[in-house]
Design a protein around this motif. Structure first.
Motif, PDB file in Angstrom:
ATOM      1  N   LEU A   1      12.956   4.176  -7.648  1.00 31.05           N
ATOM      2  CA  LEU A   1      12.344   3.103  -6.833  1.00 31.05           C
ATOM      3  C   LEU A   1      11.522   3.506  -5.808  1.00 31.05           C
ATOM      4  O   LEU A   1      10.438   2.893  -5.172  1.00 31.05           O
ATOM      5  CB  LEU A   1      13.256   2.091  -6.706  1.00 31.05           C
ATOM      6  N   ARG A   2      11.611   4.775  -5.404  1.00 31.76           N
ATOM      7  CA  ARG A   2      11.032   5.175  -4.206  1.00 31.76           C
ATOM      8  C   ARG A   2       9.568   5.019  -4.162  1.00 31.76           C
ATOM      9  O   ARG A   2       9.176   4.517  -3.048  1.00 31.76           O
ATOM     10  CB  ARG A   2      11.440   6.829  -4.137  1.00 31.76           C
ATOM     11  N   GLU A   3       8.863   5.401  -5.122  1.00 31.73           N
ATOM     12  CA  GLU A   3       7.202   5.626  -5.022  1.00 31.73           C
ATOM     13  C   GLU A   3       6.828   4.214  -5.300  1.00 31.73           C
ATOM     14  O   GLU A   3       5.882   3.911  -4.324  1.00 31.73           O
ATOM     15  CB  GLU A   3       6.741   6.125  -6.308  1.00 31.73           C
ATOM     16  N   ALA A   4       7.357   3.311  -5.810  1.00 30.83           N
ATOM     17  CA  ALA A   4       6.770   1.925  -6.119  1.00 30.83           C
ATOM     18  C   ALA A   4       7.191   1.260  -4.757  1.00 30.83           C
ATOM     19  O   ALA A   4       6.221   0.387  -4.146  1.00 30.83           O
ATOM     20  CB  ALA A   4       7.668   1.275  -7.008  1.00 30.83           C
ATOM     21  N   SER A   5       8.217   1.328  -3.992  1.00 28.63           N
ATOM     22  CA  SER A   5       8.675   0.658  -2.673  1.00 28.63           C
ATOM     23  C   SER A   5       7.531   1.300  -1.702  1.00 28.63           C
ATOM     24  O   SER A   5       7.181   0.416  -1.003  1.00 28.63           O
ATOM     25  CB  SER A   5       9.975   1.040  -2.549  1.00 28.63           C
ATOM     26  N   VAL A   6       7.500   2.480  -1.674  1.00 30.58           N
ATOM     27  CA  VAL A   6       6.552   2.991  -0.677  1.00 30.58           C
ATOM     28  C   VAL A   6       5.092   2.522  -0.746  1.00 30.58           C
ATOM     29  O   VAL A   6       4.313   2.104   0.414  1.00 30.58           O
ATOM     30  CB  VAL A   6       6.444   4.733  -0.772  1.00 30.58           C
ATOM     31  N   ARG A   7       4.625   2.676  -2.092  1.00 29.56           N
ATOM     32  CA  ARG A   7       3.370   1.950  -2.350  1.00 29.56           C
ATOM     33  C   ARG A   7       3.012   0.481  -2.111  1.00 29.56           C
ATOM     34  O   ARG A   7       2.188   0.125  -1.429  1.00 29.56           O
ATOM     35  CB  ARG A   7       2.982   1.984  -3.998  1.00 29.56           C
ATOM     36  N   CYS A   8       4.149  -0.294  -2.196  1.00 28.03           N
ATOM     37  CA  CYS A   8       4.078  -1.649  -1.786  1.00 28.03           C
ATOM     38  C   CYS A   8       4.151  -1.857  -0.158  1.00 28.03           C
ATOM     39  O   CYS A   8       3.472  -2.881   0.244  1.00 28.03           O
ATOM     40  CB  CYS A   8       5.277  -2.392  -2.629  1.00 28.03           C
TER      41      CYS A   8
ATOM     42  N   GLN B   1       0.985  -3.385   4.474  1.00 33.00           N
ATOM     43  CA  GLN B   1       0.518  -3.117   5.884  1.00 33.00           C
ATOM     44  C   GLN B   1      -0.869  -3.087   5.825  1.00 33.00           C
ATOM     45  O   GLN B   1      -1.479  -3.741   6.804  1.00 33.00           O
ATOM     46  CB  GLN B   1       1.134  -1.509   5.886  1.00 33.00           C
ATOM     47  N   GLU B   2      -1.472  -2.418   4.700  1.00 31.97           N
ATOM     48  CA  GLU B   2      -3.119  -2.583   4.728  1.00 31.97           C
ATOM     49  C   GLU B   2      -3.563  -4.057   4.620  1.00 31.97           C
ATOM     50  O   GLU B   2      -4.367  -4.471   5.553  1.00 31.97           O
ATOM     51  CB  GLU B   2      -3.293  -1.830   3.645  1.00 31.97           C
ATOM     52  N   PHE B   3      -3.015  -4.774   3.752  1.00 33.53           N
ATOM     53  CA  PHE B   3      -3.535  -6.234   3.749  1.00 33.53           C
ATOM     54  C   PHE B   3      -3.193  -7.122   4.862  1.00 33.53           C
ATOM     55  O   PHE B   3      -3.963  -8.178   4.939  1.00 33.53           O
ATOM     56  CB  PHE B   3      -2.957  -6.877   2.547  1.00 33.53           C
ATOM     57  N   ALA B   4      -2.277  -6.772   5.699  1.00 32.03           N
ATOM     58  CA  ALA B   4      -2.085  -7.305   6.840  1.00 32.03           C
ATOM     59  C   ALA B   4      -3.055  -7.408   7.970  1.00 32.03           C
ATOM     60  O   ALA B   4      -3.345  -8.174   8.696  1.00 32.03           O
ATOM     61  CB  ALA B   4      -0.491  -7.118   7.434  1.00 32.03           C
ATOM     62  N   GLY B   5      -3.796  -5.963   7.686  1.00 38.59           N
ATOM     63  CA  GLY B   5      -4.945  -5.878   8.618  1.00 38.59           C
ATOM     64  C   GLY B   5      -4.433  -5.941  10.230  1.00 38.59           C
ATOM     65  O   GLY B   5      -3.597  -5.444  10.475  1.00 38.59           O
ATOM     66  N   SER B   6      -5.327  -6.656  10.872  1.00 38.51           N
ATOM     67  CA  SER B   6      -5.397  -6.706  12.217  1.00 38.51           C
ATOM     68  C   SER B   6      -4.002  -7.690  12.619  1.00 38.51           C
ATOM     69  O   SER B   6      -3.594  -7.626  13.731  1.00 38.51           O
ATOM     70  CB  SER B   6      -6.450  -7.423  12.889  1.00 38.51           C
ATOM     71  N   GLU B   7      -3.392  -8.213  11.587  1.00 36.94           N
ATOM     72  CA  GLU B   7      -2.226  -9.212  12.242  1.00 36.94           C
ATOM     73  C   GLU B   7      -0.909  -8.273  11.942  1.00 36.94           C
ATOM     74  O   GLU B   7       0.176  -8.769  12.237  1.00 36.94           O
ATOM     75  CB  GLU B   7      -1.885 -10.444  11.108  1.00 36.94           C
TER      76      GLU B   7
ATOM     77  N   MET C   1       4.589  -6.090  -8.320  1.00 33.93           N
ATOM     78  CA  MET C   1       3.217  -6.872  -8.230  1.00 33.93           C
ATOM     79  C   MET C   1       2.256  -6.085  -8.071  1.00 33.93           C
ATOM     80  O   MET C   1       2.089  -4.891  -7.578  1.00 33.93           O
ATOM     81  CB  MET C   1       3.436  -7.669  -6.807  1.00 33.93           C
ATOM     82  N   THR C   2       0.943  -6.611  -8.587  1.00 33.02           N
ATOM     83  CA  THR C   2      -0.262  -5.616  -8.675  1.00 33.02           C
ATOM     84  C   THR C   2      -0.892  -5.806  -6.988  1.00 33.02           C
ATOM     85  O   THR C   2      -0.472  -6.655  -6.331  1.00 33.02           O
ATOM     86  CB  THR C   2      -1.421  -6.370  -9.436  1.00 33.02           C
ATOM     87  N   ASP C   3      -2.037  -4.789  -6.895  1.00 34.17           N
ATOM     88  CA  ASP C   3      -2.399  -4.966  -5.769  1.00 34.17           C
ATOM     89  C   ASP C   3      -3.079  -6.426  -5.471  1.00 34.17           C
ATOM     90  O   ASP C   3      -2.863  -6.839  -3.979  1.00 34.17           O
ATOM     91  CB  ASP C   3      -3.688  -3.933  -5.506  1.00 34.17           C
TER      92      ASP C   3
END
Ligand SMILES: Cc1cc2nc3c(=O)[nH]c(=O)nc-3n(C[C@H](O)[C@H](O)[C@H](O)COP(=O)(O)O)c2cc1C
Length: 332
Positions: free
Chosen positions: A255-262, A267-273, A209-211
């Protein structure tokens, strides 16, 4: 170390893997009762995780090896994917591996004995580790009816599950990943959450999935009350030297890199939640160092599939011993 399952074809190794897991568990010392089993314990939603390393979806599809996995030292187990009606694998070759790249390829498509069978298996198992139940729709069910099936499975399995995992990220059921689109997702999740009552529901992501897609899904899912996310399922991306067919999904080291990126994006998009969510990282975790790296990046829990195929079920104990060796225990 001798790994005889790597000398035989991947399809045969897969066919006899249940026997291998049960035999390894039978031969294992009473590992689950030893202090090594307890490393970096975790509590979530009233459940006690002796350690943070668990078994990813797909390894125990019909909940037939619950006791074996707990004896082998798993901190938790995700069973499934479980479908409403029993169904077979996709036709043709369904699994392959590449020893050089430490990669697996599969095109299974949710082979399942169906939820009634799985429900009985869980009911009669004596278990002492948290159990996640991963659910999916039957192959023939059209997308506009898909969330009715997820809701039905939720209603019927919630009492036996410590958490339910919605699998809409497998590349091996045609059109399944379209369920991430807003037109299906928001109303669909609401339907499922209405039936889940007190059982937490987690959503498993695709690494492809894209960002922007990740952000939309994270915000939508948090908005309706999801309890957490699992990053990630297998990828449809093929590197330049991939020996695998274009259909199906790849897991393991590539899959290592893609999984870490995702994971980091979610985590970033979850923000304060973020702190009210359970975040599980899975994908390309092949060594003890990978497990510790994912925890350092903020994962609450880590899961493995391919690492167990390449290293054997003793991997769970290896990680625990390595953790103790690095003396992380003092900092728990
Ligand atoms: C043969 C095989 C079957 C799988 N079956 C499922 C499944 O039924 N449900 C699911 O959510 N994930 C399934 N997965 C994906 C894994 O749970 C995991 O997300 C993926 O393999 C990445 O982790 P890994 O790199 O540690 O293997 C399967 C993976 C493999 C290799």
């Amino acid at each position: 170390m001798i790994k005889p399952w790597l000398w035989i074809p991947a399809s045969l190794a897969h066919a006899v893997s249940d026997i291998g897991v049960q035999a390894s568990a039978f031969l294992a010392d009473d590992w689950q009762d030893q202090p090594e089993c307890k490393w970096k314990p975790f509590r979530w939603n009233g459940f006690e995780f002796k350690n943070r390393l668990g078994i990813a979806g797909g390894l125990d599809k019909n909940a037939e090896n619950i006791q074996a996995w707990q004896k082998l030292g798993a901190g938790f187990l995700e069973i499934g994917t479980v479908t409403p009606l029993p169904q077979k694998s996709n036709p043709g070759q369904i699994i392959a591996r590449d020893l050089e790249q430490m990669a697996l390829w599969n095109k299974m498509g949710f082979p399942s004995k169906g939820y009634r069978y799985v429900s009985d298996e869980i009911r009669f198992a004596e278990r002492n580790i948290p159990l996640f139940v991963n659910i999916g729709k039957n192959r023939q069910t059209p997308n506009d009816k898909a969330f009715d099936e997820y809701a039905m499975l939720t209603e019927n399995l919630r009492a036996q599950a410590d958490a339910l995992v919605l699998n809409i990220s497998s590349p091996n059921t045609a059109g399944l990943r379209d369920l991430f689109k807003k037109e299906y997702l928001e109303a669909g999740l609401k339907k499922v959450l209405k039936k889940s009552i007190y059982t937490p529901v987690l959503l498993k992501f695709s690494p492809d999935m894209t960002d922007q897609e990740l952000q939309e899904v994270v915000r939508t899912a948090i908005g309706v009350g999801i309890s957490g996310f699992i990053m990630t399922n297998t990828t449809t991306y093929r590197g330049p030297h991939s020996p695998f067919p274009t259909e199906g999904g790849v897991s393991g080291a590539p899959l290592r890199e893609a999984s870490v990126r995702c994971f980091e994006k979610v985590q970033e998009f979850a923000g304060s939640e973020r702190n009210s969510l359970l975040l599980v990282n899975c994908g390309g975790v092949m060594t003890s160092a990978d497990v510790f790296d994912r925890l350092k990046r903020g994962a609450d829990l880590v899961q493995v599939y391919s690492a167990l195929v390449f290293n054997g079920p003793g991997f769970l104990k290896e990680v625990a011993l390595e953790w103790k060796k690095l003396n992380h225990v003092a900092r728990d």
